[in-house]
Scaffold this active site. Structure first.
Site, PDB file in Angstrom:
ATOM      1  N   THR A  62       0.728  -1.169   0.082  1.00 55.62           N
ATOM      2  CA  THR A  62       0.049  -0.089  -0.050  1.00 55.62           C
ATOM      3  C   THR A  62       0.906   1.350   0.048  1.00 55.62           C
ATOM      4  O   THR A  62       1.978   1.224  -0.273  1.00 55.62           O
ATOM      5  CB  THR A  62      -0.994  -0.153   1.234  1.00 55.62           C
ATOM      6  OG1 THR A  62      -2.042   1.061   1.050  1.00 55.62           O
ATOM      7  CG2 THR A  62      -0.173  -0.080   2.545  1.00 55.62           C
ATOM      8  N   LYS A  66       3.465   1.139  -4.177  1.00 51.65           N
ATOM      9  CA  LYS A  66       2.778   0.485  -5.396  1.00 51.65           C
ATOM     10  C   LYS A  66       3.390   0.608  -6.546  1.00 51.65           C
ATOM     11  O   LYS A  66       3.696  -0.292  -7.305  1.00 51.65           O
ATOM     12  CB  LYS A  66       1.392   0.834  -5.743  1.00 51.65           C
ATOM     13  CG  LYS A  66       0.429   0.446  -4.247  1.00 51.65           C
ATOM     14  CD  LYS A  66      -0.961   0.580  -4.528  1.00 51.65           C
ATOM     15  CE  LYS A  66      -1.722   0.370  -3.441  1.00 51.65           C
ATOM     16  NZ  LYS A  66      -3.101   0.590  -3.629  1.00 51.65           N
ATOM     17  N   ALA A 128      -3.436  10.823  -9.143  1.00 48.22           N
ATOM     18  CA  ALA A 128      -2.990  10.029 -10.296  1.00 48.22           C
ATOM     19  C   ALA A 128      -1.902   9.270  -9.874  1.00 48.22           C
ATOM     20  O   ALA A 128      -0.687   9.304 -10.464  1.00 48.22           O
ATOM     21  CB  ALA A 128      -2.637  10.951 -11.321  1.00 48.22           C
ATOM     22  N   GLY A 129      -1.964   8.798  -8.487  1.00 43.15           N
ATOM     23  CA  GLY A 129      -1.065   7.992  -7.966  1.00 43.15           C
ATOM     24  C   GLY A 129      -1.273   6.606  -8.075  1.00 43.15           C
ATOM     25  O   GLY A 129      -1.918   6.116  -9.003  1.00 43.15           O
ATOM     26  N   ALA A 131      -3.066   4.236  -6.883  1.00 42.32           N
ATOM     27  CA  ALA A 131      -4.442   3.887  -6.564  1.00 42.32           C
ATOM     28  C   ALA A 131      -5.249   4.142  -7.631  1.00 42.32           C
ATOM     29  O   ALA A 131      -5.995   3.317  -8.427  1.00 42.32           O
ATOM     30  CB  ALA A 131      -5.136   4.362  -5.282  1.00 42.32           C
ATOM     31  N   THR A 152      -0.997  17.761  -9.072  1.00 43.52           N
ATOM     32  CA  THR A 152       0.114  17.864 -10.172  1.00 43.52           C
ATOM     33  C   THR A 152      -0.366  17.508 -11.384  1.00 43.52           C
ATOM     34  O   THR A 152      -0.508  16.371 -11.741  1.00 43.52           O
ATOM     35  CB  THR A 152       1.549  17.040  -9.766  1.00 43.52           C
ATOM     36  OG1 THR A 152       1.693  17.141  -8.283  1.00 43.52           O
ATOM     37  CG2 THR A 152       2.579  17.266 -10.691  1.00 43.52           C
ATOM     38  N   LYS A 155       1.024  14.841 -13.950  1.00 47.23           N
ATOM     39  CA  LYS A 155       0.795  13.385 -13.660  1.00 47.23           C
ATOM     40  C   LYS A 155      -0.544  12.929 -14.322  1.00 47.23           C
ATOM     41  O   LYS A 155      -0.894  11.892 -14.751  1.00 47.23           O
ATOM     42  CB  LYS A 155       0.807  13.377 -12.294  1.00 47.23           C
ATOM     43  CG  LYS A 155       2.147  13.304 -11.844  1.00 47.23           C
ATOM     44  CD  LYS A 155       2.184  12.518 -10.488  1.00 47.23           C
ATOM     45  CE  LYS A 155       3.604  13.236  -9.635  1.00 47.23           C
ATOM     46  NZ  LYS A 155       3.461  12.824  -8.191  1.00 47.23           N
ATOM     47  N   TYR A 216     -10.350   4.561   4.187  1.00 47.95           N
ATOM     48  CA  TYR A 216     -11.598   3.996   5.083  1.00 47.95           C
ATOM     49  C   TYR A 216     -11.434   3.992   6.622  1.00 47.95           C
ATOM     50  O   TYR A 216      -9.927   4.624   6.861  1.00 47.95           O
ATOM     51  CB  TYR A 216     -11.786   2.402   4.639  1.00 47.95           C
ATOM     52  CG  TYR A 216     -10.572   1.766   4.829  1.00 47.95           C
ATOM     53  CD1 TYR A 216      -9.544   1.381   3.902  1.00 47.95           C
ATOM     54  CD2 TYR A 216     -10.197   1.124   6.093  1.00 47.95           C
ATOM     55  CE1 TYR A 216      -8.318   0.842   4.124  1.00 47.95           C
ATOM     56  CE2 TYR A 216      -9.011   0.664   6.449  1.00 47.95           C
ATOM     57  CZ  TYR A 216      -8.146   0.224   5.252  1.00 47.95           C
ATOM     58  OH  TYR A 216      -6.951  -0.246   5.625  1.00 47.95           O
TER      59      TYR A 216
END
Ligand code: NDP
Length: 268
Positions: A62, A66, A128-129, A131, A152, A155, A216
């Site tokens: 996580t 990733k 835009a990571g 996940a 950003t 990205k 969560y």
């Protein structure tokens, strides 16, 4: 002998994955242990090496590892290849197999648990990571009309280019979202971890919109913002359970009953 698994992140103390996998194991009679491990920010690869040499069979990955997990894997599933990010590693003696179960988890949660159709819906993805990359392809495949916005902006553009062969993705800066409305807004940023609200326009939610935060465990500023503006609100617990079930299936070849686990977690 009990087979060992873990989730690796930084921070990790908030993770419910150990509890979920313990419930899956009890439900299916699988003899496994599963723990949360915080890797130093510069120590992900070293942590994986340690796990392999001490006999772990797999791990979940996580924030923020990733992309590193993607690079470290020696074999990749098609889902991981398209996402360019890995959340599930199968640790073998001679290989490290990387997969990505996030997109499938999100799709199952929205469509089955939340009974919300995605096809032909206007979907706004924040972030835009890792996940975000993990969920884009399954979202596009539903026929949803996709827009991505990221702090950003470059990205977000890079993400749209990466998936261009699979469908059009509009990109925006937070400033240029003014005047637009969406049926489903998915927060795939880590803003909730730092208790921050992505700078969304007041009128971003269409009537009966779903606001979905992948985070969560507590009400995030994004969830509160959406609730106050009349949207239906969901956190990422259902996605977490669904993606975990797919990881469990990869490792153990058995599918747990996610509904039972999710309702026990919700009432706990
Ligand atoms: P990454 O570190 O790879 O990416 C973080 C993203 O968040 C980037 O797009 C970053 O923008 C953006 N961001 C961070 N802070 C802010 C802020 N204050 N305002 C706006 N944007 C911000 O993280 P991941 O993509 O791996 O994870 C994102 C979130 O999704 C986490 O909260 C994670 O817990 C959750 N998640 C939940 C899952 C579930 O099963 N429920 C599964 C996967 C993830 P920039 O590029 O500008 O830095």
């Amino acid at each position: 002998m009990t087979d060992r698994y873990a989730v690796i992140g930084n921070p990790i103390s908030h993770s419910k994955s150990p509890l979920i996998h313990a419930m899956f194991a009890a439900q299916t009679g699988q003899d496994i242990s599963y723990e949360a491990i915080e890797a130093p920010l510069d120590g992900f690869a070293a942590t994986i090496t340690r796990l392999r040499t001490t006999g772990y069979r797999g791990c979940n990955v996580t924030v923020p590892f990733k992309f590193e997990a993607f690079k470290l894997a020696t074999e990749l599933s098609e889902r991981a290849l398209s996402a360019q990010a890995v959340n599930t590693l199968l640790l073998r003696d001679d290989s490290i197999v990387g997969d990505n179960t996030d997109g499938l988890g999100l799709g199952r949660d929205i469509q089955e648990n939340l009974q919300t159709r995605l096809d032909a819906k206007r979907v706004l993805l924040l972030g835009a990571g890792g996940a975000a990359y993990g969920v884009v392809l399954p979202l596009l495949q539903t026929g949803a009309s996709m827009t991505v916005v990221n702090r950003t902006t470059a990205k977000a553009d890079e993400l749209a280019r990466h998936f261009a062969a699979h469908g059009h993705i509009a990109t925006h800066s937070f400033d240029s979202l003014a005047g637009q409305q969406f049926d489903i807004v998915i927060n795939a940023t880590s803003s909730g971890l730092s208790n921050e609200l992505p700078p969304l326009p007041e009128t971003i939610f269409a009537p009966d919109a779903l606001a979905y935060d992948m985070m969560y465990g507590r009400e995030t500023p994004f969830m509160a913002f959406a609730r106050e503006r009349g949207a239906r609100v969901a956190d990422g617990l259902g996605m977490l359970v669904e993606q975990a079930a797919e990881a469990f299936f990869i490792w153990r070849g058995v599918r747990p009953d996610t509904h039972a686990v999710l309702s026990r977690l919700r009432t706990a």
